[in-house]
Design a protein around this motif. Structure first.
Motif, PDB file in Angstrom:
ATOM      1  N   TYR A 223       2.106   1.205  -7.889  1.00 33.93           N
ATOM      2  CA  TYR A 223       2.903   0.965  -6.764  1.00 33.93           C
ATOM      3  C   TYR A 223       2.649  -0.567  -6.114  1.00 33.93           C
ATOM      4  O   TYR A 223       1.215  -0.754  -6.078  1.00 33.93           O
ATOM      5  N   ARG A 225       3.622  -3.535  -3.341  1.00 32.92           N
ATOM      6  CA  ARG A 225       4.194  -4.056  -1.998  1.00 32.92           C
ATOM      7  C   ARG A 225       4.181  -5.518  -2.081  1.00 32.92           C
ATOM      8  O   ARG A 225       3.152  -5.643  -1.996  1.00 32.92           O
ATOM      9  N   VAL A 253       6.952   1.114  -9.048  1.00 31.97           N
ATOM     10  CA  VAL A 253       7.860   1.174  -7.883  1.00 31.97           C
ATOM     11  C   VAL A 253       7.323  -0.397  -7.129  1.00 31.97           C
ATOM     12  O   VAL A 253       6.277  -0.457  -6.752  1.00 31.97           O
ATOM     13  N   ASP A 255       7.973  -2.450  -3.993  1.00 29.75           N
ATOM     14  CA  ASP A 255       8.631  -2.384  -2.699  1.00 29.75           C
ATOM     15  C   ASP A 255       8.882  -3.818  -1.874  1.00 29.75           C
ATOM     16  O   ASP A 255       7.893  -4.353  -1.790  1.00 29.75           O
ATOM     17  N   LEU A 308      12.475  -0.737  -4.158  1.00 33.34           N
ATOM     18  CA  LEU A 308      12.766  -0.417  -2.574  1.00 33.34           C
ATOM     19  C   LEU A 308      13.350  -1.760  -1.955  1.00 33.34           C
ATOM     20  O   LEU A 308      12.545  -2.698  -1.807  1.00 33.34           O
ATOM     21  N   GLY A 399       4.739   4.246   1.196  1.00 32.01           N
ATOM     22  CA  GLY A 399       4.422   4.422  -0.279  1.00 32.01           C
ATOM     23  C   GLY A 399       3.514   5.793  -0.573  1.00 32.01           C
ATOM     24  O   GLY A 399       2.810   5.658  -1.461  1.00 32.01           O
ATOM     25  N   THR A 400       3.732   6.886   0.377  1.00 33.39           N
ATOM     26  CA  THR A 400       3.280   7.966   0.184  1.00 33.39           C
ATOM     27  C   THR A 400       4.255   9.150   0.307  1.00 33.39           C
ATOM     28  O   THR A 400       5.440   8.881   0.369  1.00 33.39           O
ATOM     29  N   ASP A 403       6.793   8.937   2.886  1.00 33.67           N
ATOM     30  CA  ASP A 403       7.807   8.058   3.061  1.00 33.67           C
ATOM     31  C   ASP A 403       9.089   8.330   2.191  1.00 33.67           C
ATOM     32  O   ASP A 403       8.936   8.454   0.996  1.00 33.67           O
ATOM     33  N   GLN A 405      12.038   7.319   1.452  1.00 28.67           N
ATOM     34  CA  GLN A 405      12.442   6.479   0.420  1.00 28.67           C
ATOM     35  C   GLN A 405      11.511   6.032  -0.799  1.00 28.67           C
ATOM     36  O   GLN A 405      12.030   5.922  -1.905  1.00 28.67           O
ATOM     37  N   TYR A 406      10.302   6.311  -0.630  1.00 33.10           N
ATOM     38  CA  TYR A 406       9.393   6.071  -1.753  1.00 33.10           C
ATOM     39  C   TYR A 406       9.435   7.273  -2.611  1.00 33.10           C
ATOM     40  O   TYR A 406       9.384   7.231  -3.900  1.00 33.10           O
ATOM     41  N   ALA A 409      12.368   6.976  -4.718  1.00 35.41           N
ATOM     42  CA  ALA A 409      12.222   6.192  -5.794  1.00 35.41           C
ATOM     43  C   ALA A 409      11.436   6.694  -6.970  1.00 35.41           C
ATOM     44  O   ALA A 409      11.638   6.526  -8.185  1.00 35.41           O
TER      45      ALA A 409
END
Length: 430
Positions: A223, A225, A253, A255, A308, A399-400, A403, A405-406, A409
């Motif tokens: 992940y 970001r 992923v 972000d 994302l 991002g957990t 979340d 949307q995460y 994803a």
């Protein structure tokens, strides 16, 4: 001054805690330029000439630019301030909020390098081209504005009680900036609600990338970001991918939510880390000349990738996500992006002031002009106000599993990984 790609600015907005990087490390007066400081009229003409040579729209928004020069050089100017006011008035005729004049103090603010420490509240703002309202594009994570709950799309209606009606972007930035530990009150309109945010200005150190290893549906997931495309974004992204590759993650992923953009070269450099070949972006100037950037076999990984995005993902974020979407390298999850498809160069003028000039528009690899339109994700998932509040109140939840949307994803990433495995297993043997 020679403008190179590495100096082009893609930020959708002005930063209220800082400003975009300018072309070159500094601006210095030569002996041949020194006389401009004594002649306000020469400064006006210097700006006119710059727009005449480089502005992206050869019709100057259907304005008789030659007549504009005659009008403004026909005036008398008693001071530099008179010239500054005239220049701003002249540029307003272009009806382009991204082409703007900066007095010496504003320009010095613009020269703050995006990798350094910043002073402010940590929001990036834009001026709506139609309504002329001052709009929050994105708060920067771990800043006073973000922690207070300022959101992308909030409209700033007043700063310390002063209405923003008729106010330009530079004025708003100047009012929001200030000494560390001083207070500023932003009045924001959010849908039909008016909210006052009392913010304490702070010293802000920005590291644009953070990353971690997380559990995924088909093994561990990297992940990453990315908060903005600053001068050190590419280096930090490279370090993140290399570290996660050593952990043998199954996919990624990335972000880009609330990432307001930044430098053109940073978005290109980062795209090459994910894309082995293919077009990254094309920039088109007013002569119709296209400058195409392509990947050069420098990808650091070929593992599946989901990106994302949301309404705060702007400019350089849209170049990266558009490039990877059009090349079928990544799937996009979230909501439609901001829609800023213009490129600016920032020039220093002879008296220490400066001007940002829109010099080109950019197209995604498939030829999409996303200015004012944005990029539609492959999988659309809106967050409710309650969900936004939960994530805004506790950054650690981004991002957990809390979340949504995460989580979506991860589901999409799992599908891509499984699909890839099936393709390998069904391939004929030689």
């Amino acid at each position: 001054m020679v403008i190179t790609k590495r100096g082009l600015v893609l930020g959708a907005t002005a930063l209220a805690s800082m400003a975009a990087v300018v072309t070159g490390a500094g601006i210095h007066l030569s002996q041949g330029q020194a006389f401009f400081k004594e002649s306000p009229k020469e400064l006006v003409d210097e700006v006119w000439q710059l727009i005449d040579r480089e502005y992206v729209d050869g019709s100057f928004n259907e304005t008789d630019w030659i007549e504009v020069r005659s009008e403004y050089l026909g005036r008398s100017y008693e001071s530099q301030e008179d010239a500054y006011e005239a220049i701003r008035e002249m540029l307003e005729q272009l009806e382009d909020p991204y082409t703007r004049f900066m007095d010496p103090q504003e320009f010095r603010n613009m020269q703050i390098d995006t990798s350094g420490e910043l002073t402010g509240v940590g929001i990036q703002i834009s001026q709506d081209e139609e309504t002329e309202e001052i709009v929050v594009v994105a708060p920067i994570e771990q800043t006073p504005a973000f922690e207070a709950g300022v959101r992308p799309g909030d409209v700033i209606t007043a700063i310390d009680g002063q209405s923003t009606e008729g106010m330009d972007l530079n004025q708003a930035v100047s009012l929001i900036r200030g000494p560390v530990n001083s207070q500023v009150t932003l009045t924001l309109r959010r849908e039909d609600e008016s909210i006052d945010f009392e913010l304490t200005r702070a010293q802000i150190e920005i590291h644009p990338v953070r990353y971690s290893v997380k559990d995924g549906p088909e093994g561990t997931v990297g992940y990453i970001r990315l908060n903005q495309f600053s001068a050190n974004a590419a280096d930090e992204m490279r370090e993140a991918i290399q570290a996660l590759e050593e952990r043998d993650v199954t996919g990624y992923v990335l972000d880009l939510r609330s990432n307001p953009g930044g430098l053109l070269y940073a978005s290109i450099d980062i795209a090459e880390m994910w894309l082995e070949s293919g077009t990254i972006v094309s920039t088109v100037d007013r002569e119709g000349i296209t400058d195409e950037e392509v990947a050069h076999n420098r990808a650091l990984t070929d593992k599946p990738l989901v990106i994302l995005v949301d309404g705060g993902s702007a400019s350089a974020s849209e170049i990266l996500s558009g490039a990877l979407q059009d090349n079928h390298r990544a799937s996009l999850v979230g909501t439609k992006t901001f829609g800023k498809g213009l490129v600016q160069s920032v020039r220093g003028l002879a008296d220490g002031s400066g001007v940002a000039v829109t010099i080109a528009k950019y197209l995604t690899p498939s030829g999409r002009d996303i200015n004012k339109l944005g990029i539609e994700p492959d999988v659309v998932l809106e967050l409710s106000d309650e969900q936004r509040d939960v994530l805004g109140e506790d950054l650690e939840k981004i991002g957990t599993a809390e979340d949504p949307q995460y989580v979506e994803a991860l589901d999409v990433l799992g599908d891509v990984i499984r699909s890839g495995r099936q393709s390998i297993s069904s391939a004929p043997e030689n």
